[in-house]
Design an enzyme around this catalytic site. Structure first.
Site, mmCIF file in Angstrom:
data_model
loop_
_atom_site.group_PDB
_atom_site.id
_atom_site.type_symbol
_atom_site.label_atom_id
_atom_site.label_comp_id
_atom_site.label_asym_id
_atom_site.label_seq_id
_atom_site.Cartn_x
_atom_site.Cartn_y
_atom_site.Cartn_z
ATOM 1 N N GLY A 62 0.785 -1.226 0.000
ATOM 2 C CA GLY A 62 0.000 0.000 0.000
ATOM 3 C C GLY A 62 0.818 1.278 0.000
ATOM 4 O O GLY A 62 0.315 2.334 0.414
ATOM 5 N N SER A 63 2.041 1.215 -0.527
ATOM 6 C CA SER A 63 2.818 2.461 -0.549
ATOM 7 C C SER A 63 2.203 3.475 -1.517
ATOM 8 O O SER A 63 2.267 4.685 -1.286
ATOM 9 C CB SER A 63 4.286 2.193 -0.895
ATOM 10 O OG SER A 63 4.432 1.805 -2.235
ATOM 11 N N ASN A 64 1.572 2.981 -2.588
ATOM 12 C CA ASN A 64 0.897 3.917 -3.496
ATOM 13 C C ASN A 64 -0.345 4.516 -2.848
ATOM 14 O O ASN A 64 -0.627 5.704 -3.033
ATOM 15 C CB ASN A 64 0.533 3.212 -4.810
ATOM 16 C CG ASN A 64 1.730 3.105 -5.743
ATOM 17 O OD1 ASN A 64 2.122 4.091 -6.356
ATOM 18 N ND2 ASN A 64 2.325 1.926 -5.817
ATOM 19 N N MET B 132 -3.881 -6.995 -7.188
ATOM 20 C CA MET B 132 -3.263 -8.061 -7.978
ATOM 21 C C MET B 132 -4.258 -9.060 -8.565
ATOM 22 O O MET B 132 -3.847 -10.030 -9.201
ATOM 23 C CB MET B 132 -2.221 -8.807 -7.120
ATOM 24 C CG MET B 132 -1.119 -7.894 -6.594
ATOM 25 S SD MET B 132 -0.330 -6.868 -7.875
ATOM 26 C CE MET B 132 0.655 -8.115 -8.691
ATOM 27 N N LEU C 234 -7.359 -9.947 -11.217
ATOM 28 C CA LEU C 234 -7.960 -9.442 -12.453
ATOM 29 C C LEU C 234 -9.451 -9.210 -12.203
ATOM 30 O O LEU C 234 -10.141 -10.087 -11.684
ATOM 31 C CB LEU C 234 -7.767 -10.504 -13.544
ATOM 32 C CG LEU C 234 -7.762 -10.053 -14.988
ATOM 33 C CD1 LEU C 234 -6.694 -8.991 -15.228
ATOM 34 C CD2 LEU C 234 -7.509 -11.257 -15.893
ATOM 35 N N ASN D 264 -5.120 2.117 -13.265
ATOM 36 C CA ASN D 264 -4.133 1.207 -12.670
ATOM 37 C C ASN D 264 -2.745 1.810 -12.833
ATOM 38 O O ASN D 264 -2.484 2.536 -13.793
ATOM 39 C CB ASN D 264 -4.190 -0.142 -13.412
ATOM 40 C CG ASN D 264 -3.204 -1.157 -12.863
ATOM 41 O OD1 ASN D 264 -3.091 -1.335 -11.650
ATOM 42 N ND2 ASN D 264 -2.482 -1.823 -13.743
ATOM 43 N N HIS E 187 1.229 0.662 -13.272
ATOM 44 C CA HIS E 187 2.004 -0.524 -13.667
ATOM 45 C C HIS E 187 3.484 -0.150 -13.745
ATOM 46 O O HIS E 187 3.827 0.879 -14.333
ATOM 47 C CB HIS E 187 1.508 -1.035 -15.024
ATOM 48 C CG HIS E 187 2.185 -2.293 -15.453
ATOM 49 N ND1 HIS E 187 1.907 -3.515 -14.871
ATOM 50 C CD2 HIS E 187 3.154 -2.527 -16.376
ATOM 51 C CE1 HIS E 187 2.670 -4.444 -15.423
ATOM 52 N NE2 HIS E 187 3.441 -3.872 -16.341
#
Ligand code: GRF
Length: 208
Positions: free
Chosen positions: A16-18, A94, A96, A111, A113
């Site tokens: 969860g750093s983002n 992670m 789909l 998202n 990436h």
């Protein structure tokens, strides 16, 4: 900012750093962006703790608790929609998402990436890039469609690391880029500065 807050949901499976970068740089800031809900497919995701630490509603939707992916994603979509959000942000989510989930939030899922798409989609993008011997790495923020990391590209940033040999060499530097680029993309979307070109829906137009 005037007007209603721009409410977003964040889905995350891991550290969860983002999410933290979004909380630190955008949440309840002058642009009017509010993280309204955080969900995970992993009940023990550190991302959920980060959200709870600032008092946000959280929920987890592990596949094992549901008959199948369709049912899991239907429950997830109901929970997210119940928080009245205008954008769903995948920040290290992670799993789909099913087409039915995507249809609930049309052109409203993004998202991040850790590669310069269309190079190295899918899992372990940095490992793929290292195995290929690339000298330039990068980050992409894109809209989510039914493919794996195939949706229209909103923002990209390249990072030259000609001597990188290990994932650790690359990941720390890429994370720092992600932590700027994902909030930047959300900020642009909240401002209404991101539209799909009707003549070519693959092309994302950014207003200056
Ligand atoms: C990031 O590298 C992101 O690009 C990828 O998963 C990672 C999530 O990291 N999709 P974190 O959980 O936000 O720290």
């Amino acid at each position: 900012m005037s007007g209603a807050p721009f409410r977003i949901a964040v889905l995350a499976s891991g550290a969860g750093s983002n999410l933290q970068a979004i909380l630190d740089t955008l949440h309840e800031g002058p642009e009017g962006v509010v993280v309204a809900a955080v969900a995970s497919d992993k009940p023990d995701a550190r991302a959920l703790e980060r959200a709870q630490a600032v008092g946000l509603p959280t929920a987890s939707f592990p596949l094992a608790d549901h008959p199948d992916r369709a049912a899991r994603d239907a429950a997830l979509a109901d929970w997210v929609a119940g928080h009245d959000v205008r954008l769903v942000v995948l920040a290290g989510y992670m799993a789909l998402l099913t087409p039915a989930f995507l249809q609930r939030f049309p052109q409203a899922i993004v998202n991040v990436h850790p590669a310069l798409l269309p190079a190295f989609p899918g899992l372990d993008a940095v490992g793929q890039a290292l195995a290929h011997g690339v000298k330039v790495f990068g980050v992409t923020v894109h809209f989510v469609d039914e493919g794996v990391d195939t949706g229209p590209i909103i923002l990209q940033r390249a990072l030259e690391l000609p001597h990188a040999r290990t994932r650790e060499d690359v990941l720390g530097e890429l994370h720092a880029v992600e932590h700027e680029l994902l909030p930047a993309a959300i900020r642009l979307i909240a401002r209404g500065a991101v539209t799909l070109d009707p003549a070519d829906p693959r092309r994302v137009r950014l207003e200056p």
